[in-house]
Design a protein around this motif. Structure first.
Motif, PDB file in Angstrom:
ATOM      1  N   ALA A 205       0.819  -1.315  -0.198  1.00  0.00           N
ATOM      2  CA  ALA A 205      -0.122   0.068   0.015  1.00  0.00           C
ATOM      3  C   ALA A 205       0.834   1.152  -0.070  1.00  0.00           C
ATOM      4  O   ALA A 205       1.857   1.293   0.086  1.00  0.00           O
ATOM      5  CB  ALA A 205      -0.965  -0.080   1.196  1.00  0.00           C
ATOM      6  N   ALA A 206       0.140   2.383  -0.432  1.00  0.00           N
ATOM      7  CA  ALA A 206       1.101   3.688  -0.247  1.00  0.00           C
ATOM      8  C   ALA A 206       0.242   4.771  -0.465  1.00  0.00           C
ATOM      9  O   ALA A 206      -1.217   4.656  -0.555  1.00  0.00           O
ATOM     10  CB  ALA A 206       1.965   3.799  -1.462  1.00  0.00           C
ATOM     11  N   ASN A 207       0.673   5.681   0.324  1.00  0.00           N
ATOM     12  CA  ASN A 207      -0.234   7.116   0.255  1.00  0.00           C
ATOM     13  C   ASN A 207      -0.267   7.782  -1.281  1.00  0.00           C
ATOM     14  O   ASN A 207       0.586   7.544  -1.966  1.00  0.00           O
ATOM     15  CB  ASN A 207       0.123   7.839   1.362  1.00  0.00           C
ATOM     16  CG  ASN A 207       1.202   8.542   1.328  1.00  0.00           C
ATOM     17  OD1 ASN A 207       2.041   8.563   0.389  1.00  0.00           O
ATOM     18  ND2 ASN A 207       1.718   9.203   2.593  1.00  0.00           N
ATOM     19  N   ASP A 208      -1.154   8.742  -1.196  1.00  0.00           N
ATOM     20  CA  ASP A 208      -0.972   9.608  -2.550  1.00  0.00           C
ATOM     21  C   ASP A 208       0.309  10.376  -2.895  1.00  0.00           C
ATOM     22  O   ASP A 208       0.614  10.518  -3.958  1.00  0.00           O
ATOM     23  CB  ASP A 208      -2.315  10.716  -2.491  1.00  0.00           C
ATOM     24  CG  ASP A 208      -3.591  10.157  -2.652  1.00  0.00           C
ATOM     25  OD1 ASP A 208      -3.657   8.771  -2.740  1.00  0.00           O
ATOM     26  OD2 ASP A 208      -4.576  10.616  -2.031  1.00  0.00           O
ATOM     27  N   ALA A 209       0.783  10.628  -1.838  1.00  0.00           N
ATOM     28  CA  ALA A 209       2.214  11.590  -2.053  1.00  0.00           C
ATOM     29  C   ALA A 209       3.501  10.379  -2.819  1.00  0.00           C
ATOM     30  O   ALA A 209       3.975  10.875  -3.650  1.00  0.00           O
ATOM     31  CB  ALA A 209       2.828  12.114  -0.757  1.00  0.00           C
ATOM     32  N   ALA A 210       3.041   9.387  -2.180  1.00  0.00           N
ATOM     33  CA  ALA A 210       4.118   8.366  -2.935  1.00  0.00           C
ATOM     34  C   ALA A 210       3.723   7.889  -4.157  1.00  0.00           C
ATOM     35  O   ALA A 210       4.611   7.826  -5.239  1.00  0.00           O
ATOM     36  CB  ALA A 210       4.132   7.244  -2.048  1.00  0.00           C
ATOM     37  N   TYR A 211       2.461   7.831  -4.580  1.00  0.00           N
ATOM     38  CA  TYR A 211       2.064   7.300  -5.763  1.00  0.00           C
ATOM     39  C   TYR A 211       2.368   8.598  -6.816  1.00  0.00           C
ATOM     40  O   TYR A 211       2.421   8.349  -8.109  1.00  0.00           O
ATOM     41  CB  TYR A 211       0.482   7.008  -5.531  1.00  0.00           C
ATOM     42  CG  TYR A 211       0.089   5.747  -5.373  1.00  0.00           C
ATOM     43  CD1 TYR A 211       0.548   4.610  -6.001  1.00  0.00           C
ATOM     44  CD2 TYR A 211      -0.699   5.576  -4.334  1.00  0.00           C
ATOM     45  CE1 TYR A 211       0.456   3.369  -5.653  1.00  0.00           C
ATOM     46  CE2 TYR A 211      -1.050   4.189  -4.079  1.00  0.00           C
ATOM     47  CZ  TYR A 211      -0.271   3.173  -4.575  1.00  0.00           C
ATOM     48  OH  TYR A 211      -0.806   1.851  -4.198  1.00  0.00           O
ATOM     49  N   ALA A 212       2.405   9.992  -6.351  1.00  0.00           N
ATOM     50  CA  ALA A 212       2.647  10.932  -7.032  1.00  0.00           C
ATOM     51  C   ALA A 212       3.967  10.802  -7.818  1.00  0.00           C
ATOM     52  O   ALA A 212       4.164  11.603  -8.994  1.00  0.00           O
ATOM     53  CB  ALA A 212       2.346  12.180  -6.437  1.00  0.00           C
ATOM     54  N   PHE A 213       4.837  10.129  -7.309  1.00  0.00           N
ATOM     55  CA  PHE A 213       6.083  10.381  -7.783  1.00  0.00           C
ATOM     56  C   PHE A 213       6.520   9.169  -8.731  1.00  0.00           C
ATOM     57  O   PHE A 213       7.487   9.135  -9.491  1.00  0.00           O
ATOM     58  CB  PHE A 213       7.147   9.942  -6.630  1.00  0.00           C
ATOM     59  CG  PHE A 213       7.451  11.246  -5.764  1.00  0.00           C
ATOM     60  CD1 PHE A 213       7.804  12.418  -6.248  1.00  0.00           C
ATOM     61  CD2 PHE A 213       6.882  10.914  -4.397  1.00  0.00           C
ATOM     62  CE1 PHE A 213       7.922  13.469  -5.429  1.00  0.00           C
ATOM     63  CE2 PHE A 213       6.986  12.073  -3.556  1.00  0.00           C
ATOM     64  CZ  PHE A 213       7.630  13.340  -3.997  1.00  0.00           C
TER      65      PHE A 213
END
Length: 258
Positions: free
Chosen positions: A119-127
């Motif tokens: 899982a990841a948060n939106d900030a991680a997925y943004a990269f």
């Protein structure tokens, strides 16, 4: 490590050797006779489930592998293994979601024992925008993604330093667990040689180039469940990234995530 079909005594001996302990040292710590331990390791004596658990405890054997030794000795596994989607894991899932959400606007993610993304948060997925689609096909291996030239590796300003940091972590985890998949991942990251980190910095940063020319610098922390008695939870780790400088902090706090 021995195959999963190895006798219990062989597995115990290999874990003892991995921990660099003699029979005398382990016997003394576990309060058993050296002769009895020798009989267990050679297969002349079948250990009770309590004895297996006692030896595994002193050898710091991971829960998954403890179950393996118990099965090899003819006993039932002691530790359940569930999927995160199973109802009993609801509270653990809620805790993970709370941590990931609460870490915004900074990136955070959850990985399993092989560094595959859970899982990841939106900030991680943004990269991950612009990353080669092949590298984002599940299961996503975070280590491979972070050093691959078509992944984040092509954007890291300090790729060799970060690669050396990852290799050191993988080597430590492989030495502790003997997991062959971690060994293969370590070999992949170390292919071509890894130069030792010579920086005087207190923490190895991850310096990431952004498409707009900014270089964001992060330091990371690792969080695990404190007292897990279930296999899946015992193998999860939360990797949380924090700004390593004020410029990165300001950039992330001003950046919309949606």
């Amino acid at each position: 490590m021995a195959s999963v079909n190895a006798p219990a005594g062989t597995l115990i001996r290999e874990w003892r050797q991995r921990r660099h302990l003699s029979q005398l040292e382990l016997a003394s710590r576990a309060d058993v006779s050296t002769r009895h331990l020798s009989y267990i390791e050679t297969g002349r004596s079948r250990p009770t489930s309590a004895m297996v658990m006692r030896l595994c405890d002193f050898l710091e054997v991971p829960l998954r592998e403890q179950n393996q030794v118990l099965l090899a000795a003819g006993h039932a596994p002691a530790h359940p293994e569930l999927q995160l989607s199973d109802p009993p894991m609801a509270e653990a899932n809620a805790a993970l979601e709370t941590i990931l959400r609460g870490h915004l606007p900074y990136p955070a993610l959850v990985v399993d024992r092989h560094w595959e993304l859970v899982a990841a948060n939106d900030a991680a997925y943004a990269f991950l925008d612009g990353i080669d689609a092949d590298l984002l096909e599940p299961p996503i291996n975070v280590v491979r993604l972070s050093v691959h030239p078509r992944g984040l590796g092509g954007r890291l300003a300090n790729l060799q330093e970060w690669r050396a940091h990852l290799a050191e972590r993988l080597r430590h985890e492989y030495d502790a667990s003997g997991d062959p998949e971690l060994g293969a991942l370590l070999a992949e990251v170390s292919e071509g040689g890894v130069e030792p980190v010579t920086s005087s910095a207190l923490v190895v940063p991850m310096d990431l180039r952004m498409p707009d020319g900014n270089v964001l610098s992060f330091i990371s922390t690792t969080t695990v469940f404190g007292t897990p008695r279930e296999v899946t939870l015992s193998e999860l780790a939360i990797e949380a990234f924090y700004p390593a400088d004020e410029a990165t902090r300001a950039y992330l706090q001003s950046r919309p995530l949606a």
